[in-house]
Design a protein around this motif. Sequence first.
Motif, PDB file in Angstrom:
ATOM      1  N   TYR A   1       0.819  -1.216   0.000  1.00 25.11           N
ATOM      2  CA  TYR A   1       0.000   0.000   0.000  1.00 25.11           C
ATOM      3  C   TYR A   1       0.853   1.267   0.000  1.00 25.11           C
ATOM      4  O   TYR A   1       0.442   2.287  -0.551  1.00 25.11           O
ATOM      5  CB  TYR A   1      -0.984  -0.007   1.172  1.00 25.11           C
ATOM      6  CG  TYR A   1      -2.256  -0.748   0.842  1.00 25.11           C
ATOM      7  CD1 TYR A   1      -3.240  -0.159   0.057  1.00 25.11           C
ATOM      8  CD2 TYR A   1      -2.467  -2.043   1.293  1.00 25.11           C
ATOM      9  CE1 TYR A   1      -4.406  -0.834  -0.274  1.00 25.11           C
ATOM     10  CE2 TYR A   1      -3.629  -2.736   0.973  1.00 25.11           C
ATOM     11  CZ  TYR A   1      -4.598  -2.119   0.188  1.00 25.11           C
ATOM     12  OH  TYR A   1      -5.749  -2.800  -0.137  1.00 25.11           O
TER      13      TYR A   1
ATOM     14  N   GLN B   1      -7.039   0.481   1.557  1.00 26.76           N
ATOM     15  CA  GLN B   1      -6.932  -0.464   2.666  1.00 26.76           C
ATOM     16  C   GLN B   1      -7.453  -1.835   2.239  1.00 26.76           C
ATOM     17  O   GLN B   1      -8.133  -1.969   1.228  1.00 26.76           O
ATOM     18  CB  GLN B   1      -7.776  -0.004   3.859  1.00 26.76           C
ATOM     19  CG  GLN B   1      -7.381   1.317   4.434  1.00 26.76           C
ATOM     20  CD  GLN B   1      -8.306   1.714   5.562  1.00 26.76           C
ATOM     21  OE1 GLN B   1      -9.519   1.643   5.442  1.00 26.76           O
ATOM     22  NE2 GLN B   1      -7.727   2.137   6.667  1.00 26.76           N
TER      23      GLN B   1
ATOM     24  N   LEU C   1      -4.249  -0.698   8.018  1.00 26.71           N
ATOM     25  CA  LEU C   1      -4.639  -1.292   6.739  1.00 26.71           C
ATOM     26  C   LEU C   1      -6.116  -1.663   6.667  1.00 26.71           C
ATOM     27  O   LEU C   1      -6.572  -2.193   5.656  1.00 26.71           O
ATOM     28  CB  LEU C   1      -3.797  -2.537   6.459  1.00 26.71           C
ATOM     29  CG  LEU C   1      -2.309  -2.280   6.253  1.00 26.71           C
ATOM     30  CD1 LEU C   1      -1.549  -3.593   6.183  1.00 26.71           C
ATOM     31  CD2 LEU C   1      -2.079  -1.457   5.003  1.00 26.71           C
TER      32      LEU C   1
END
Length: 177
Positions: free
Chosen positions: A16, A139, A168
């Motif tokens: 991410y 996420q 996350l």
Amino acid sequence: MQTELNKVVTALQEFYARETFLLEKDLGERTLTHRLAVHLEKEFSGWEVDCDYDRLGDRTLRLPHGTIISTDDHLGKSVYPDIVVHQRAIPNNLLALEVRKFGNHQPLEHDQQKLRALTDPHLWFAYWIGVFVTLGKKQVATAEIYTSGVRDEALSNWFAGRLKEAGLAESRAAVRP
């Protein structure tokens, strides 16, 4: 198992942090799984990390007949796990991951059935842990953990908590009921 799942969390954090372009441009699942595999490889020293891998040693991976998943699909649409962490030559199977994009509206049962089969200790190719994640743009939207051929509720809840702690996931709702 928590040690291995913590490594998955770390890889997801890196994914991410570094792959925002791919997520923002809404690239395909295979692109995302490849990049996640790159980050997993950094976490699992001494293991190989492969996408769409269909072997155990010299044997071709085939699921038992009667499952909802085809056993003879060499087009990469069914029996191949999205990402595996294993040792090819021994063979030793540690982790199988199924990855979905948030916008994928196909039924979840296919991936869930695959992880139940891939972690079934009665099959010759069983993986120790199965991880199912749905990747949102910012996420992880959902996550499930499979062990011994079933969804592991306790580990799924623990994993969802770790994802939340890592920023996350918004809440423990990241685990599917």
